[in-house]
Structures are given as C-alpha cells and as structure tokens.
Design a protein around this motif. Structure first.
Motif, mmCIF file in Angstrom:
data_model
loop_
_atom_site.group_PDB
_atom_site.id
_atom_site.type_symbol
_atom_site.label_atom_id
_atom_site.label_comp_id
_atom_site.label_asym_id
_atom_site.label_seq_id
_atom_site.Cartn_x
_atom_site.Cartn_y
_atom_site.Cartn_z
ATOM 1 N N THR A 150 0.859 -1.182 0.000
ATOM 2 C CA THR A 150 0.000 0.000 0.000
ATOM 3 C C THR A 150 0.892 1.227 0.000
ATOM 4 O O THR A 150 1.772 1.357 0.855
ATOM 5 N N SER B 107 -2.558 5.338 0.245
ATOM 6 C CA SER B 107 -3.418 4.229 0.662
ATOM 7 C C SER B 107 -4.026 3.478 -0.517
ATOM 8 O O SER B 107 -5.147 2.983 -0.444
ATOM 9 N N SER C 261 -3.494 0.217 -2.957
ATOM 10 C CA SER C 261 -2.747 -1.030 -3.083
ATOM 11 C C SER C 261 -2.104 -1.104 -4.458
ATOM 12 O O SER C 261 -2.752 -0.831 -5.467
#
Length: 179
Positions: free
Chosen positions: A34, A38, A40
């Motif tokens: 991540t 934030s 992935s």
C-alpha cells in the motif's frame, strides 16, 4: 524533455519484453503493498534466461483498484501477459510476499497459477521471513536495533522532523546530514 523520457522508457520496456519473449522459461516475483496514498499496488519482477545468463528485471507495477484478492492479482498479471503477448506456458516459478491473497493454499495467487500449470513452483520471499522473525524476537534480544528503528521512524515520519534532523547534523558539522 518529457518526450525524451517517455521515448526512453518505452524503448527500455520494448527491450525487456523482447528479451523476455525469447527466453525458454521464466519466473515471476510479486509484491503487493500500500503506497502513501493508501492505494494497493502490485509490483512484478521477472527472472528469465537471456543469451547465457539469467536476467532479473522489473516487469510492471499496477494499482489494485478495488479489492486485493488472488483473483484480482491473477487478472492483473495475466492481462499484462496477454497485452504484451507473453507465453504463460513458459512460467516455471512464482515467488510471493506471503500475504494471504498471494499464498493461500486454496485460493491464493500461487494456487490459482498451479491450477493452470501444475509444474509451477511457488516460493515465499525470504526477506519477508526475516521481517516476521524480527517482529517475534524475545524482549531480551530486541534491545538496541529496535531503539534505532524507532528513532529513524520518528525522524522520517514527518517532513518537519526530517528538516530539523538535517539542520541538527549541519550545526554539528556531521559528515552526513540525512538518514
């Protein structure tokens, strides 16, 4: 300048893909993380035979926009392979970071790949094992290294602390002024 960077980047990618295609076999290593926003991300590295040597190259990085399941990872990887016309039949090894979506024995990425090709060998990244082992050390063995890590994380944890640390090092005439 942007045009030159884009052209250079496209040329490097083309060369890597050509070398990758000419290899009789290859293995991939996946790392899901991540980022600071934030989101992935999935990074894929490849090892393949080129001429008489084993080459290791960064293959691609792509965001996992919704979920981070094994199926999502599988779709990203195999969409890249099909877009670049890469032969999945040459895949002989998969190395993952140990996240459940990657390593799960029933529905993880490694298992999904093995369902398509039972000869693929899956491994778990050794660096991740070291990180896990460090987290489970006995209190008596943790000592100084963990104090250093806490201090480094504190300094690098904010831009202000990093600037203050840099100023402190300069004021002390230190040889180095950043972590």
């Amino acid at each position: 300048m942007k045009s030159r960077i884009d052209d250079t980047s496209a040329d490097i990618k083309r060369q890597v893909i050509e070398n990758f295609k000419s290899s009789p076999m290859f293995a991939i290593q996946l790392y899901e993380f991540t980022d600071v926003a934030s989101i992935s991300q999935l990074m894929v590295f490849a090892r393949y035979v080129h001429i008489d040597a084993i080459e290791e190259e960064f293959l691609f990085c792509s965001p996992l926009t919704e979920t981070t399941t094994a199926a999502d990872v599988m779709n990203l990887v195999f969409n890249f392979f099909s877009k670049e016309h890469l032969d999945c039949g040459k895949l002989i090894g998969v190395c993952t970071d140990g996240a459940p979506a990657m390593l799960g024995c029933r529905a993880g990425f490694a298992q999904l790949v093995k369902e398509n090709n039972s000869l693929v060998v899956s491994t778990y990244c050794f660096i991740q094992r070291q990180a896990l082992a460090a987290k489970t050390l006995l209190k008596g063995l943790q000592g100084d290294p963990f104090s250093v890590i806490k201090v480094a994380n504190f300094i690098k944890g904010s831009a202000l602390q990093t600037r203050l640390f840099h100023k402190l090092c300069k004021d002390m005439d230190a040889v180095h002024s950043s972590l």
